[in-house]
Design an enzyme around this catalytic site. Structure first.
Site, PDB file in Angstrom:
ATOM      1  N   GLY A  27       2.287  -4.128 -12.783  1.00 29.90           N
ATOM      2  CA  GLY A  27       2.489  -4.552 -11.399  1.00 29.90           C
ATOM      3  C   GLY A  27       3.801  -5.294 -11.197  1.00 29.90           C
ATOM      4  N   LEU A  28       4.713  -5.226 -12.178  1.00 33.62           N
ATOM      5  CA  LEU A  28       6.000  -5.911 -12.017  1.00 33.62           C
ATOM      6  C   LEU A  28       7.095  -4.925 -11.594  1.00 33.62           C
ATOM      7  CD1 LEU A  28       5.934  -8.403 -15.041  1.00 33.62           C
ATOM      8  CD2 LEU A  28       5.217  -8.801 -12.675  1.00 33.62           C
ATOM      9  N   GLY A  29       6.669  -3.745 -11.194  1.00 34.47           N
ATOM     10  CA  GLY A  29       7.632  -2.785 -10.636  1.00 34.47           C
ATOM     11  C   GLY A  29       8.538  -2.138 -11.661  1.00 34.47           C
ATOM     12  N   ASP A  74       8.620  -1.892  -3.909  1.00 40.37           N
ATOM     13  CA  ASP A  74       9.136  -1.950  -5.280  1.00 40.37           C
ATOM     14  C   ASP A  74      10.573  -1.433  -5.370  1.00 40.37           C
ATOM     15  OD1 ASP A  74       6.504  -2.624  -5.703  1.00 40.37           O
ATOM     16  OD2 ASP A  74       6.296  -1.436  -7.531  1.00 40.37           O
TER      17      ASP A  74
HETATM   18  O1  PMV Z   1       0.587  -3.189  -8.291  1.00 36.50           O
HETATM   19  P1  PMV Z   1       1.757  -3.538  -7.462  1.00 36.50           P
HETATM   20  O2  PMV Z   1       2.462  -4.769  -7.847  1.00 36.50           O
HETATM   21  O3  PMV Z   1       2.686  -2.382  -7.214  1.00 36.50           O
HETATM   22  O4  PMV Z   1       1.179  -4.013  -6.046  1.00 36.50           O
HETATM   23  C1  PMV Z   1       0.848  -3.237  -5.000  1.00 36.50           C
HETATM   24  C2  PMV Z   1       0.817  -4.090  -3.779  1.00 36.50           C
HETATM   25  C3  PMV Z   1      -0.135  -3.580  -2.727  1.00 36.50           C
HETATM   26  O5  PMV Z   1       0.055  -4.390  -1.590  1.00 36.50           O
HETATM   27  C4  PMV Z   1      -1.553  -3.686  -3.182  1.00 36.50           C
HETATM   28  C5  PMV Z   1       0.166  -2.135  -2.362  1.00 36.50           C
HETATM   29  C6  PMV Z   1       1.462  -1.895  -1.634  1.00 36.50           C
HETATM   30  O6  PMV Z   1       1.834  -0.702  -1.525  1.00 36.50           O
HETATM   31  O7  PMV Z   1       2.090  -2.811  -1.124  1.00 36.50           O
END
Ligand code: PMV
Length: 286
Positions: A75-77, A123
């Site tokens: 989840g850190l892109g 991201d």
């Molecule tokens: O898993 P990550 O860090 O890419 O988080 C996604 C963030 C959400 O808000 C859940 C989805 C989005 O597209 O913004």
């Protein structure tokens, strides 16, 4: 030969709610991905659909070397950072003359293709432009940078953003009277946080509230709770999960002097800690 790097990202506030058109705040972070591209007639085989798509999209062939400081699938892109750095390096090596905005939209298009239709434009935007980014009305823009001391805690529990987003959407469809007020509260916390960037105690408190609201949406995880509690006990102003939840990472906003203590507490609670701060630069030539 051309080497470019691009930063990772964290969500400070508003994840999940942004999917329903609410505001969110994301920030580029110091760990980066470095990509070197060299013209080659016979490209070396790479094991990444993102990189393959970059070359395909740009219509050239070359060899590529990657060095990443970012853990993947947390989840850190990291996939966005790899895609962005690769596109900028190809653009430079082959003198293709695309500008930053064009490369950002190309990166999003590639992420969407590889992730079968669902990717976050946040991201690729954050990785391309760096800094502090406000997501509002489904648009993104940079805000003045803030030097937050952040410790990231990686739970090492893998999660699937698509599944978590679908789960929240299903929950909302069946329980709008319960879920809509939670999304409204996340919006309020996000909006209020922007008025308190210089009041770290209040900001930390808002992070705690945002974490609780995300748990109420059902995207918590015992390891996230554990790392969040450990960080707060070690002196953080506040802490919350960041990104999709269900595993992945959390962030703690810390007084400068307690960064190491918070990082130690995260490690002692079986997480992996990264001490970081904002990266005001997006994609950068090395
Ligand atoms: O898993 P990550 O860090 O890419 O988080 C996604 C963030 C959400 O808000 C859940 C989805 C989005 O597209 O913004």
């Amino acid at each position: 030969m051309a080497t470019w790097s691009a930063p990772g990202k964290v969500f400070l506030f508003g994840e999940h709610a942004v999917v329903f058109g609410k505001p969110g705040i994301a920030m580029a972070i110091k760990p980066r991905v470095y990509v070197t591209v060299r013209k080659a007639r016979n490209p070396a085989r790479v094991n990444s659909p993102y990189i393959e798509s970059c070359f395909e999209e740009m219509g050239v062939t070359g060899s590529v070397y990657i060095h990443s400081q970012l853990p993947s699938s947390s989840g850190l892109g990291s996939s966005a950072a790899v895609t962005v750095a690769t596109l900028f390096a190809i653009n430079d090596e082959f003198n293709l003359k695309y500008d930053r905005n064009q490369l950002a939209s190309m990166a999003y298009k590639i992420e969407k293709k590889v992730q079968h239709g669902r990717a976050s434009p946040t991201d690729t935007y954050v990785s391309t432009f760096g800094g502090l980014v406000l997501i509002k009305d489904n648009k993104r823009r940079r805000m003045p940078p803030e030097n937050f001391n952040i410790v990231i805690g990686n739970t090492l529990v893998s999660h699937k953003t698509t599944e978590l987003v679908a789960m929240v959407s299903e929950f909302r469809k069946n329980n709008p009277l319960v879920v809509d007020p939670i999304l409204d509260a996340i919006e309020a916390v996000t909006t209020r946080s922007m008025h308190n960037f210089h009041n770290l105690k209040v900001l930390g408190r808002y992070m705690d509230v945002n974490h609780a609201l995300l748990e109420a949406l059902g995207v918590g995880h015992p390891m996230l709770s554990r790392l969040v509690s450990a960080s707060r006990a070690a002196g953080a102003y506040g802490a919350k999960m960041t990104g999709a939840g269900g595993g992945g990472c959390m962030i703690a906003l810390c007084p400068k002097r307690s960064k190491s203590k918070v990082a130690g507490a995260i490690e002692a609670a079986d997480g992996r800690a990264i001490i970081t701060t904002i990266d005001t630069e997006g994609a950068r030539k090395e």
